[in-house]
Design a protein around this motif. Structure first.
Motif, PDB file in Angstrom:
ATOM      1  N   SER A 161      -8.672  -4.571  -9.801  1.00  0.00           N
ATOM      2  CA  SER A 161      -8.272  -3.759  -8.640  1.00  0.00           C
ATOM      3  C   SER A 161      -9.100  -3.232  -7.961  1.00  0.00           C
ATOM      4  CB  SER A 161      -7.286  -2.400  -9.404  1.00  0.00           C
ATOM      5  OG  SER A 161      -6.417  -2.806  -9.828  1.00  0.00           O
TER       6      SER A 161
ATOM      7  N   VAL B 278      -8.527   2.437  -3.714  1.00  0.00           N
ATOM      8  CA  VAL B 278      -8.043   1.604  -5.020  1.00  0.00           C
ATOM      9  C   VAL B 278      -6.241   1.496  -5.415  1.00  0.00           C
ATOM     10  CG1 VAL B 278      -9.045   1.954  -6.717  1.00  0.00           C
ATOM     11  CG2 VAL B 278      -8.366   0.026  -6.809  1.00  0.00           C
TER      12      VAL B 278
ATOM     13  N   SER C 116      -6.047  -6.055  -2.298  1.00  0.00           N
ATOM     14  CA  SER C 116      -6.661  -5.172  -3.737  1.00  0.00           C
ATOM     15  C   SER C 116      -6.668  -5.833  -4.955  1.00  0.00           C
ATOM     16  CB  SER C 116      -5.039  -3.848  -3.169  1.00  0.00           C
ATOM     17  OG  SER C 116      -4.189  -4.617  -3.263  1.00  0.00           O
TER      18      SER C 116
ATOM     19  N   GLY D 144      -4.247   1.341  -2.640  1.00  0.00           N
ATOM     20  CA  GLY D 144      -3.793  -0.171  -2.491  1.00  0.00           C
ATOM     21  C   GLY D 144      -3.133  -0.614  -3.691  1.00  0.00           C
ATOM     22  N   GLN D 145      -2.745  -0.115  -4.972  1.00  0.00           N
ATOM     23  CA  GLN D 145      -1.523  -0.363  -5.994  1.00  0.00           C
ATOM     24  C   GLN D 145      -0.426   0.260  -5.875  1.00  0.00           C
ATOM     25  OE1 GLN D 145      -2.526  -2.970  -8.157  1.00  0.00           O
ATOM     26  NE2 GLN D 145      -4.464  -3.567  -6.510  1.00  0.00           N
TER      27      GLN D 145
ATOM     28  N   ASP E 230       0.753  -1.246   0.044  1.00  0.00           N
ATOM     29  CA  ASP E 230      -0.181   0.302   0.140  1.00  0.00           C
ATOM     30  C   ASP E 230       0.409   1.334   0.516  1.00  0.00           C
ATOM     31  OD1 ASP E 230      -1.673   1.962   0.633  1.00  0.00           O
ATOM     32  OD2 ASP E 230      -3.242   0.937   1.494  1.00  0.00           O
TER      33      ASP E 230
ATOM     34  N   PRO F 295      -8.712  -2.211  -0.397  1.00  0.00           N
ATOM     35  CA  PRO F 295      -8.252  -3.026   0.281  1.00  0.00           C
ATOM     36  C   PRO F 295      -8.644  -2.216   1.453  1.00  0.00           C
ATOM     37  CG  PRO F 295      -5.910  -1.129  -0.317  1.00  0.00           C
ATOM     38  CD  PRO F 295      -7.598  -1.100  -1.348  1.00  0.00           C
TER      39      PRO F 295
END
Length: 481
Positions: free
Chosen positions: A378, A350, A413, A353-354, A224, A381
């Motif tokens: 995606s 998101v 994620s 998270g990516q 993250d 999280p």
């Protein structure tokens, strides 16, 4: 004969060492029953209070200590204003902790070597997975506390703090207007300060690397890019706070720059709100119980402008949201036993998270520029966690501490990621014994053990990532003056 003599001598030394350790513990317990408990430095020197007036155990506040803090470090009498203080009074406290600790980290990849045929060695290009343990004497950082009132209902707190290499920063710099319009329901704070967490990390009773923080206050999913949702870090902003005259009902609302307390506007224009409310109620002999809630709702950048391909640190845009919310309980079971409980549900955008987010510190894995799209599927999280911290207060001078925290991912994620990746469980036990606590100085003999387990964050073993187990044993002298 000489071998036997050395063996017997070693056994005698080991027995003597063990006996001395047991004797010291027993002496600590016995002394705790007979020593008077007086006030702690700085504020105690001003008001002449005993330590037990404000502290359940130093540095953790009790109900009266929380009320004193909520009133702007005032007892609401004539002694609050500096004009009535002795000219020799200087509201300053130094705190540092010399320690011995043993840290053991499991599943560490270690390079292997082979002979080069010339009396030396060379790497093989392979690694083995093993536990790495180190121990020795060490230091904590230094805290330099000063605070109090500039005038009645004008309070302040300043805390220059250093790490154990004497590299200083400003941990707290804040001023507060207290009891505006003559009402305790309206107090305004401005500067860098601890968030209004009912379970304060800045007054935490534990000191190990993993046990000396609340994992719930700092958790981020694996990979993250969001570094900003850290409830345990002091933040830059303004806070409105209010409470009833007896402090049973209290609320706070803060607007913060989304920069994790870093000065200089490094992250452009982003803000976070932090909100709390709680209610206490008397249950007779059991004590005063308190329940409340908190919510941290914010935005942080994922897009960074560039000039000639170079990142412009303060030119951050593309703000995305994150949230942390939960309930808090402070429960007392008579004079000696209490239990603190914190729950949390957290969620990040998101984009975080990516891996998008803080490029300045190198936390994020990519730079989101105009036109960037996310990997199909995606997801944002999310996770849930809970913390239990019981205390047994034998006396204000001797407290036994326990803590259990667990955090479980609710949604990863990236689809296909192991559902338990990044889950944490940690246990902490210890005790603090204060042989004396006067209005001039404080001293604590601190003993603590912490064990932390995290799923899937170790090196690859076969086709899966190993779990990490870390433990630390710490013994130290925690003192202030």
């Amino acid at each position: 004969m000489h071998v036997f003599s050395r063996f017997r001598l070693r056994n005698i030394l080991q027995l003597a060492t063990s006996f001395a350790a047991v004797a010291l513990v027993l002496a600590s317990v016995i002394l705790s029953c007979s020593q008077p408990a007086n006030a702690l430095p700085a504020f105690a020197r001003k008001y002449g209070l005993r330590c037990s007036a404000c502290h359940e155990s130093w540095p953790m506040l009790n109900y009266f200590g929380q009320k004193f803090k909520d009133n702007g470090y005032q007892l609401m009498n004539d002694r609050d204003a500096p004009i009535w203080q002795n000219p020799g009074y200087w509201p300053v406290t130094f705190r540092i902790t010399p320690i011995w600790h043993r840290v053991s980290v499991g599943k560490v990849p270690i390079d292997t070597y082979q002979s080069n045929g010339e009396g030396g060695s060379q790497p093989t290009g392979n690694q083995v997975i093993q536990r790495v343990t180190s121990s020795g004497f060490d230091l904590s950082g230094l805290d330099f506390h000063t605070g109090g009132t500039l005038e009645k209902n004008f309070s302040f707190y300043l805390l220059p703090s250093s790490d154990n290499t004497a590299s200083f920063h400003f941990e707290t710099v804040m001023a507060r207007l207290d009891n505006l319009f003559g009402s305790p329901w309206l107090n305004v704070k401005f500067g860098k300060f601890e968030l209004d967490n009912l379970l304060s990390e800045k007054r935490i009773l534990t000191l190990t690397g993993n046990g000396g923080i609340y994992q719930l206050y700092h958790f981020s999913p694996v990979g993250d890019g969001n570094i900003w949702g850290k409830m345990g870090d002091n933040q830059l902003g303004a806070e409105v706070m209010g409470h009833s005259w007896n402090d049973r009902t209290r609320y706070s609302a803060a607007i913060l720059s989304t920069n994790d307390g870093q000065p200089g506007l490094p992250y452009g224009n982003a803000y976070t709100g932090f909100f709390t409310a709680s209610q206490a109620f008397d249950t007779g002999k059991a004590g005063v119980q308190r329940i409340g809630f908190y919510a941290m709702l914010g935005e942080a950048p994922t897009t960074w402008l560039t000039s000639g391909g170079t990142l412009l640190g303060s030119a951050a845009i593309g703000n995305k949201g994150f949230s942390r919310e939960g309930f808090v309980g402070q429960f007392y079971f008579g004079q000696h036993v209490d239990l603190q409980v914190v729950t949390q549900h957290g969620q990040d955008s998101v984009w975080f998270g990516q891996g998008y987010g803080d490029l300045i510190d190198g936390v994020a894995t990519g730079n989101n520029t105009t036109g960037t799209t996310l990997t199909p599927g995606s997801r944002a999280p999310s996770w849930n966690g809970v913390l239990f911290e019981p205390h047994y207060v034998y006396s204000p001078q001797l407290i036994f501490i326990g803590r259990f925290e667990t955090i479980r991912m609710s949604q990863q994620s990236t689809p296909g990621t192991a559902s338990n990746l990044g889950n944490i469980s940690t246990y902490t036990i210890g005790y603090r014994y204060n042989p004396f606590m006067t209005s001039r100085a404080g001293f604590a003999w601190h003993n603590e053990y912490n064990w932390l387990h995290q799923d899937g964050t170790g090196p690859m073993v076969g086709l899966t990532s190993a779990n990490i187990n870390t433990s630390e044993l710490l013994i130290g002298f925690d003192f202030d003056f």
